[in-house]
Design a protein around this motif. Structure first.
Motif, PDB file in Angstrom:
ATOM      1  N   GLY A  65       0.839  -1.182   0.000  1.00  0.00           N
ATOM      2  CA  GLY A  65       0.000   0.000   0.000  1.00  0.00           C
ATOM      3  C   GLY A  65       0.877   1.235   0.000  1.00  0.00           C
ATOM      4  O   GLY A  65       2.088   1.152  -0.213  1.00  0.00           O
ATOM      5  N   THR A  66       0.256   2.375   0.264  1.00  0.00           N
ATOM      6  CA  THR A  66       0.991   3.638   0.324  1.00  0.00           C
ATOM      7  C   THR A  66       0.480   4.440   1.514  1.00  0.00           C
ATOM      8  O   THR A  66      -0.605   4.171   2.051  1.00  0.00           O
ATOM      9  N   LEU A  67       1.267   5.428   1.901  1.00  0.00           N
ATOM     10  CA  LEU A  67       0.846   6.338   2.952  1.00  0.00           C
ATOM     11  C   LEU A  67       1.258   7.749   2.560  1.00  0.00           C
ATOM     12  O   LEU A  67       2.400   7.975   2.162  1.00  0.00           O
ATOM     13  N   SER A  68       0.322   8.667   2.666  1.00  0.00           N
ATOM     14  CA  SER A  68       0.585  10.069   2.333  1.00  0.00           C
ATOM     15  C   SER A  68       0.265  10.940   3.544  1.00  0.00           C
ATOM     16  O   SER A  68      -0.344  10.486   4.516  1.00  0.00           O
TER      17      SER A  68
ATOM     18  N   ASP B 138      -3.346  10.818   4.165  1.00  0.00           N
ATOM     19  CA  ASP B 138      -3.781   9.620   4.890  1.00  0.00           C
ATOM     20  C   ASP B 138      -3.560   9.789   6.390  1.00  0.00           C
ATOM     21  O   ASP B 138      -4.390   9.348   7.204  1.00  0.00           O
TER      22      ASP B 138
ATOM     23  N   HIS C  67      -6.293  11.968   7.779  1.00  0.00           N
ATOM     24  CA  HIS C  67      -7.540  11.201   7.913  1.00  0.00           C
ATOM     25  C   HIS C  67      -7.482  10.298   9.146  1.00  0.00           C
ATOM     26  O   HIS C  67      -8.492  10.149   9.852  1.00  0.00           O
TER      27      HIS C  67
ATOM     28  N   ASN D  89      -3.118   3.259   2.663  1.00  0.00           N
ATOM     29  CA  ASN D  89      -4.057   3.172   1.548  1.00  0.00           C
ATOM     30  C   ASN D  89      -3.730   1.900   0.773  1.00  0.00           C
ATOM     31  O   ASN D  89      -2.621   1.752   0.257  1.00  0.00           O
ATOM     32  N   ARG D  90      -4.677   1.007   0.687  1.00  0.00           N
ATOM     33  CA  ARG D  90      -4.437  -0.271   0.007  1.00  0.00           C
ATOM     34  C   ARG D  90      -4.805  -0.241  -1.481  1.00  0.00           C
ATOM     35  O   ARG D  90      -4.473  -1.151  -2.218  1.00  0.00           O
ATOM     36  N   THR D  91      -5.499   0.796  -1.906  1.00  0.00           N
ATOM     37  CA  THR D  91      -5.856   0.939  -3.319  1.00  0.00           C
ATOM     38  C   THR D  91      -4.928   1.974  -3.942  1.00  0.00           C
ATOM     39  O   THR D  91      -5.218   3.170  -3.923  1.00  0.00           O
ATOM     40  N   VAL D  92      -3.819   1.493  -4.437  1.00  0.00           N
ATOM     41  CA  VAL D  92      -2.736   2.356  -4.904  1.00  0.00           C
ATOM     42  C   VAL D  92      -3.036   2.893  -6.306  1.00  0.00           C
ATOM     43  O   VAL D  92      -3.347   2.126  -7.214  1.00  0.00           O
TER      44      VAL D  92
ATOM     45  N   ARG E  59      -9.318  10.049  -8.408  1.00  0.00           N
ATOM     46  CA  ARG E  59      -9.003   9.345  -7.160  1.00  0.00           C
ATOM     47  C   ARG E  59      -8.795  10.302  -5.987  1.00  0.00           C
ATOM     48  O   ARG E  59      -8.618   9.853  -4.863  1.00  0.00           O
TER      49      ARG E  59
ATOM     50  N   THR F 197      -6.206  12.118  -5.272  1.00  0.00           N
ATOM     51  CA  THR F 197      -4.895  11.833  -4.702  1.00  0.00           C
ATOM     52  C   THR F 197      -3.882  12.817  -5.255  1.00  0.00           C
ATOM     53  O   THR F 197      -4.077  13.369  -6.337  1.00  0.00           O
TER      54      THR F 197
END
Length: 146
Positions: free
Chosen positions: A49-52, A55, A58, A77-80, A99, A101
């Motif tokens: 996944g990713t982290l921003s 995120d 949130h 976030n698992r939906t990259v 998205r 993003t």
């Protein structure tokens, strides 16, 4: 403009963290490296996944004061959002818009080769606009013909 051209003008480094790191550890990495996005994996090249920064915001809104000590694997976030090196900039802009993003992971086949951020998009669109302005000025003034 192809995404590979954008990647060629910036650092190719992709920062990654493990799912067991805490959010506050990642936020320190964001601060120290002046970044806002990481890939999450257990080993180099893996993408769970990713982290921003968004995120993390949130997570704080949802979990309150517990969030900074939560594990990345719980809040990532698992939906990259991904694109290809051969995709064009407007396509990646549409991914970012749809998205909601600010970062898109760039793939070359199954390999992550870079990240395009909203800052990269703005920089390259600004360069295009300035070049168009120079071209129009030269056209009107009859200058720089070849």
């Amino acid at each position: 403009m192809h995404i590979c051209q954008i990647l060629g003008s910036k650092s190719p480094e992709i920062f990654s963290v493990t799912p067991d790191q805490t959010m506050v550890e990642v936020l320190r990495l964001f601060r120290d490296k002046n970044i806002g996005f990481v890939v999450v994996g257990r080993s180099p090249g893996e993408c769970l996944g990713t982290l921003s920064e968004r995120d993390c915001c949130h997570a704080v809104a949802e979990y309150g004061t517990e969030a900074p000590l939560m594990r990345v694997g719980e809040i990532m976030n698992r939906t990259v959002a991904t694109c290809s090196t051969e995709d064009f900039l407007p396509f990646v802009m549409s991914i970012m818009t749809e998205r909601r993003t600010r970062h898109v992971l760039v793939m070359d086949g199954n390999d992550a080769v870079g990240v395009v951020s909203i800052g990269d998009v703005v920089k390259h669109r600004l360069e295009e606009a300035l070049q168009a302005e120079r071209d129009m000025h030269d056209y009107i003034c009859g200058a720089n013909y070849r």
